[in-house]
Write an enzyme that holds these catalytic residues in place. Structure first.
Site, PDB file in Angstrom:
ATOM      1  N   MET A 112      76.866 152.690  53.702  1.00  0.00           N
ATOM      2  CA  MET A 112      76.015 151.643  53.145  1.00  0.00           C
ATOM      3  C   MET A 112      74.549 151.829  53.526  1.00  0.00           C
ATOM      4  O   MET A 112      74.216 152.599  54.427  1.00  0.00           O
ATOM      5  CB  MET A 112      76.509 150.280  53.626  1.00  0.00           C
ATOM      6  CG  MET A 112      77.940 149.971  53.200  1.00  0.00           C
ATOM      7  SD  MET A 112      78.679 148.580  54.091  1.00  0.00           S
ATOM      8  CE  MET A 112      77.718 147.203  53.476  1.00  0.00           C
ATOM      9  N   HIS A 113      73.679 151.102  52.827  1.00  0.00           N
ATOM     10  CA  HIS A 113      72.275 150.866  53.181  1.00  0.00           C
ATOM     11  C   HIS A 113      71.309 151.996  52.837  1.00  0.00           C
ATOM     12  O   HIS A 113      70.105 151.755  52.767  1.00  0.00           O
ATOM     13  CB  HIS A 113      72.113 150.566  54.680  1.00  0.00           C
ATOM     14  CG  HIS A 113      73.016 149.516  55.213  1.00  0.00           C
ATOM     15  ND1 HIS A 113      73.111 148.250  54.669  1.00  0.00           N
ATOM     16  CD2 HIS A 113      73.897 149.538  56.251  1.00  0.00           C
ATOM     17  CE1 HIS A 113      73.989 147.545  55.354  1.00  0.00           C
ATOM     18  NE2 HIS A 113      74.484 148.302  56.318  1.00  0.00           N
ATOM     19  N   ASP A 116      81.671 151.222  51.759  1.00  0.00           N
ATOM     20  CA  ASP A 116      82.835 151.638  52.544  1.00  0.00           C
ATOM     21  C   ASP A 116      83.567 150.484  53.206  1.00  0.00           C
ATOM     22  O   ASP A 116      84.807 150.495  53.291  1.00  0.00           O
ATOM     23  CB  ASP A 116      82.451 152.704  53.565  1.00  0.00           C
ATOM     24  CG  ASP A 116      81.346 152.280  54.534  1.00  0.00           C
ATOM     25  OD1 ASP A 116      80.846 151.141  54.436  1.00  0.00           O
ATOM     26  OD2 ASP A 116      80.969 153.112  55.388  1.00  0.00           O
TER      27      ASP A 116
END
Length: 484
Positions: free
Chosen positions: A83-84, A241
Site C-alpha cells: 500500500m501507499h 494487500d
C-alpha cells in the site's frame, strides 16, 4: 473436466507471490511461485523500487506457479499489493521515476506543510493522520522538489495499479488502495477533491475508480507473450494487500480481526460503519467488499527489523531465530526498541529511533537477538491494543512471519491471547485469487467465507504470558520516552 484456475498475484515489499487456486470442489493450491527484488535507498531514509524489477519477478514467479502445465486453465487474474506507494507514469505508460514505496521517509519534511493545508478537522474523512510514505506526502515532495515530473505525469499509481497497467494497458484503481492515499474520502469512497485542491495537486493525476471485484481490462498480447499466459484473460481490479489478506482469511464481518506479519506488521478489525479513530492512533481504510471498512494499526518495523537485526548480528534470518532461542525470556533485562523507520501506530512519529537499552558486559549476541524478537512483539502489542478489540476476539494470522513457531509463541505470550495461523501464509494472494473468481462470476459473495484459508492449530499463551505482561508494563513502557 479440470476446474478453472484463478491466479492471485500479490506484489509485496520484498517479493511477488503468485498463487494458482482452484475452487472446486474445495479450494486447492494448484501452483505457487515467488520471486524477490530489492529496495534501493539512494539517500538516507529513502525507499524506492524499480517497477521493471517487479515485472521481471512476476515472470519468474508465474513460471514457477504454472510449471504443472495449467496455464491454459487460467480463467482470470486478481491483484494485491503493498500500500501507499507512488509510481509516476506518462500518457504512454512509461515510468518517470522509481516507485517511492511505503517505507520512504522523505515526506517527513512536509508534514507541517500538509497540516497547514489540510487541518486536523478534515483528517477523519481521510481515514488517517498524515504520515511519511503515504501517497499525499510523496506527491507533495514531488511538487516541491521535482515539479517537472508531475507536469509530465499522466497518472500517479499505487504499486499494484502499476502492475495492472502493465498487464492491461488500462489505468485505474479501487477503494481499498485509494483509501490509503490521504486523498480519498473514506466514508464516501470517492476522491476528495477539496483536499486534492488544498494540496495544489491535479485531480487528473488520480486514476478512475471501480469496484475491487470489477473487470479492469484484459491481458494484452504483449504481456501474455512475455508472461507465458493466454492473451485476453480477464484482469480484475484487485485490492490492497491488507484488504486482500482479510478476504483470504475470511475476515469479513464486524469485529473480526487479523494480524499480518510481513515487512511491516498490521493489526486490523472489520467495521460495518466508516467510523474513524478519534485518537488518531489507527487508520480507517476501505475493505475490498462494498459496505465494509477496517481499522488498522500499522507497525513499520517487523520483517524489516528482523532482517536488520540478523545482519547486524552477523547471521541469517533463520540463524537469528536459532540465536534468540539461546537466551531466556526477558533477555536478562535487555530491551530493544525496533523503530528503525520511526513508527505509525500508536505514535504517528517518523522521528522515533531504534536501539537496545540496559546492556551490560555479560550480555551476549543471544540476548540481543531475544530482545530484538521481544521488542518487535511488544510493538505489535501496542498496535493490537490500539484497536480496542473485545475480549476473546480470535486473531487470525497471515504473512511470511507465521512460519517460525518460536516467534509465534513469543508473540502469543506478549499479546496474551491465542493466535490462529492460517494453513497458507499467502493470504493476500489467496484473497486476490478469490477476487478474480468473484469478478468473473464464478463465486458469489455469500460463499467467500467458506472459500477462505482454513485455520491451523492455534498458538496459546504459555506460562510466560504473565512475565511478559509485567515486562511490557514495567520495563518496555517505562524506559521509552514516548510512552505516557
Amino acid at each position: 473436466m479440470e476446474p478453472p484456475v484463478f491466479l492471485g498475484v500479490d506484489l509485496g515489499t520484498s517479493s511477488v507471490k503468485v498463487l494458482a487456486l482452484t475452487l472446486e470442489p474445495v479450494p486447492r493450491v494448484a501452483g505457487r511461485g515467488r520471486a524477490t527484488y530489492a529496495i534501493q535507498s539512494p539517500q538516507p531514509g529513502w525507499a524506492e523500487q524499480d517497477p521493471k524489477a517487479w515485472w521481471r519477478a512476476l515472470r519468474r514467479a508465474l513460471h514457477q506457479a504454472l510449471s504443472g502445465g495449467i496455464s491454459q486453465r487460467v480463467a482470470a487474474i486478481g491483484l494485491s499489493g503493498q500500500m501507499h506507494g507512488v509510481v509516476l507514469v506518462d500518457q504512454a505508460g512509461a515510468l518517470l521515476y522509481p516507485a517511492v514505496i511505503w517505507a520512504d521517509g522523505r515526506g517527513a519534511s512536509l508534514l507541517s506543510a500538509f497540516r497547514r493545508k489540510v487541518p486536523p478537522p478534515l483528517w477523519p474523512r481521510l481515514g488517517s493522520p498524515p504520515a511519511p510514505g503515504l501517497a499525499a506526502l510523496t506527491l507533495l515532495w514531488f511538487r516541491r522538489h521535482r515539479p517537472e515530473l508531475l507536469r509530465k505525469a499522466a497518472w500517479a499509481l499505487t504499486p499494484k495499479d502499476w502492475l495492472r497497467l502493465a498487464l492491461t494497458g488500462e489505468a485505474g484503481t479501487e477503494p481499498s488502495d485509494a483509501s490509503a492515499t490521504l486523498l480519498f474520502s473514506v466514508p464516501e469512497r470517492v476522491w476528495d477533491l477539496e483536499v486534492i485542491d488544498r494540496l495544489g495537486l491535479e485531480p487528473t493525476l488520480l486514476p478512475p475508480l471501480q469496484r475491487s471485484d470489477g473487470l479492469a481490462g484484459s491481458l494484452t498480447s504483449a504481456a501474455a507473450r512475455y508472461l507465458g499466459l493466454p492473451p485476453g484473460l480477464p484482469v480484475i481490479a484487485g485490492a490492497a494487500d491488507q484488504a486482500a489478506a482479510a478476504l483470504g482469511n475470511g475476515i469479513l464481518r464486524e469485529g473480526q480481526a487479523q494480524l499480518m506479519l510481513g515487512s511491516g506488521g498490521q493489526a486490523l478489525s472489520v467495521r460495518e460503519r466508516p467510523e474513524s479513530d478519534p485518537t488518531l492512533k489507527t487508520h480507517l481504510f476501505c475493505h475490498c467488499l462494498p459496505g465494509r471498512w477496517y481499522r488498522l494499526g500499522a507497525v513499520l518495523n517487523v520483517g524489516l527489523a528482523w532482517s536488520w537485526l540478523a545482519q547486524a548480528l552477523g547471521t541469517t534470518l533463520e540463524g537469528f531465530s536459532r540465536l534468540a532461542r539461546k537466551a531466556q525470556a526477558g533477555a536478562q533485562g535487555v530491551v530493544f526498541y525496533p523503530y528503525l523507520l520511526g513508527e505509525r501506530t500508536p505514535y504517528m512519529n517518523p522521528n522515533l529511533n531504534a536501539g537496545w537499552r540496559s546492556l551490560r558486559a555479560y550480555h551476549t549476541r543471544a540476548h540481543l537477538a531475544r530482545a530484538g524478537l521481544e521488542g518487535i512483539a511488544f510493538s505489535l502489542r501496542e498496535a493490537v491494543e490500539a484497536l480496542d478489540l473485545t475480549e476473546g476476539t480470535p486473531l487470525r494470522l497471515a504473512g511470511g512471519g507465521i512460519r517460525d513457531s518460536f516467534w509465534l509463541q513469543i508473540l502469543a505470550d506478549v499479546l496474551g491471547r491465542p493466535l490462529f495461523p492460517g494453513l497458507d501464509p499467502d493470504a493476500s494472494a489467496w484473497g486476490a485469487a478469490l477476487l478474480a473468481a468473484l469478478g468473473v462470476g464464478c463465486v458469489e459473495v455469500w460463499a467467500l467465507e467458506k472459500l477462505a484459508i482454513p485455520s491451523g492449530p492455534p498458538v496459546y499463551p504459555s506460562d510466560q504470558a504473565g512475565f511478559y505482561g509485567a515486562f511490557y508494563r514495567e520495563v518496555w513502557r517505562a524506559f521509552w520516552s514516548p510512552h505516557p
